[in-house]
Design an enzyme around this catalytic site. Sequence first.
Site, PDB file in Angstrom:
ATOM      1  N   HIS A  26       0.826  -1.210   0.000  1.00 51.10           N
ATOM      2  CA  HIS A  26       0.000   0.000   0.000  1.00 51.10           C
ATOM      3  C   HIS A  26       0.862   1.263   0.000  1.00 51.10           C
ATOM      4  CE1 HIS A  26      -3.694  -2.282   1.841  1.00 51.10           C
ATOM      5  NE2 HIS A  26      -3.170  -2.877   0.775  1.00 51.10           N
ATOM      6  N   GLU A 118     -11.913   1.707  -6.609  1.00 50.36           N
ATOM      7  CA  GLU A 118     -12.599   2.966  -6.885  1.00 50.36           C
ATOM      8  C   GLU A 118     -11.886   3.813  -7.940  1.00 50.36           C
ATOM      9  OE1 GLU A 118     -14.244   3.601  -2.292  1.00 50.36           O
ATOM     10  OE2 GLU A 118     -12.924   5.098  -3.209  1.00 50.36           O
ATOM     11  N   TYR A 128     -12.350  11.066   1.469  1.00 50.82           N
ATOM     12  CA  TYR A 128     -12.885   9.988   0.640  1.00 50.82           C
ATOM     13  C   TYR A 128     -13.170   8.700   1.423  1.00 50.82           C
ATOM     14  CZ  TYR A 128     -12.432  13.272  -3.036  1.00 50.82           C
ATOM     15  OH  TYR A 128     -12.617  14.409  -3.798  1.00 50.82           O
ATOM     16  N   TYR A 139     -10.489  -9.415   3.608  1.00 49.05           N
ATOM     17  CA  TYR A 139     -10.088 -10.483   2.702  1.00 49.05           C
ATOM     18  C   TYR A 139     -10.619 -11.849   3.122  1.00 49.05           C
ATOM     19  CZ  TYR A 139      -7.042  -7.207   0.287  1.00 49.05           C
ATOM     20  OH  TYR A 139      -6.568  -6.149  -0.445  1.00 49.05           O
TER      21      TYR A 139
END
Length: 250
Positions: A26, A118, A128, A139
């Site tokens: 990430h 997204e 957001y 997951y």
Amino acid sequence: MKNGCWEDEEIIFQSKTEHETNKEYHFGSRIEFWDGYLFFSVGDRGEPENVQDLSWPSGKIHRLQYDGRIPKDNPFIDVENAYPSIFSYGHRNPQGLTVGGPDGAFYISEHGPRGGDEINRPEKGKNYGWPIITHGMNYDGTLMTPFTEKEGMEQPMKYWVPSIATAGITSVQSETFPEWEEDILVSGLQSQELHRVRFINGEAVEDEVLIKGIGRVRDVTQSKGGDIFVVMNDDTFGPSSVYRILPISE
């Protein structure tokens, strides 16, 4: 760069030591120049609990002047302890940035968790939602949050369930593909797809799969000449490769 050689470098942004982590996912890490500014993404670094905290750089889109100075109108420049470079927040892992679309705006693609990938159009100072709202789940299939929307948090322009694992994106800005002009091309890693998404008045009205099943689609871009180039990387299908998309000859 001079004559193809690296001559000099300068650090224009650096996170604080206490915000560093050894987690290997990430990252975000896309860069785009738009409207006279440098924009770049930082993913949540596997620590979603820090994303809503403006004193952390993770889970944010940042905006700088080209030389690293902080724009005077950045939205959190006067907020105590906030990173003054923050432009928008509440992002999980922005993997693609592009400028264009029907409104000439700034678009990003974001990895969701299990589902909930997204496309967003970041605006100054807006939230957001991650990890408070999402259209995905953990997951292991368990509920991550009961909320897909909340007051004060923006909804995505487009999301995918199940996940396609969004990566690089680009806006078609060439007469080479007149029927695709201003559409957004979106890479899909897990789905092994390249999507063409059309937006009208901020809403996704068309989603066409252009490529499927020949490799993990890592990135897509358009040359100055108008040709579209697609980057594949998956050992299952052989070494990484670059494909070129040309218009159909009449």
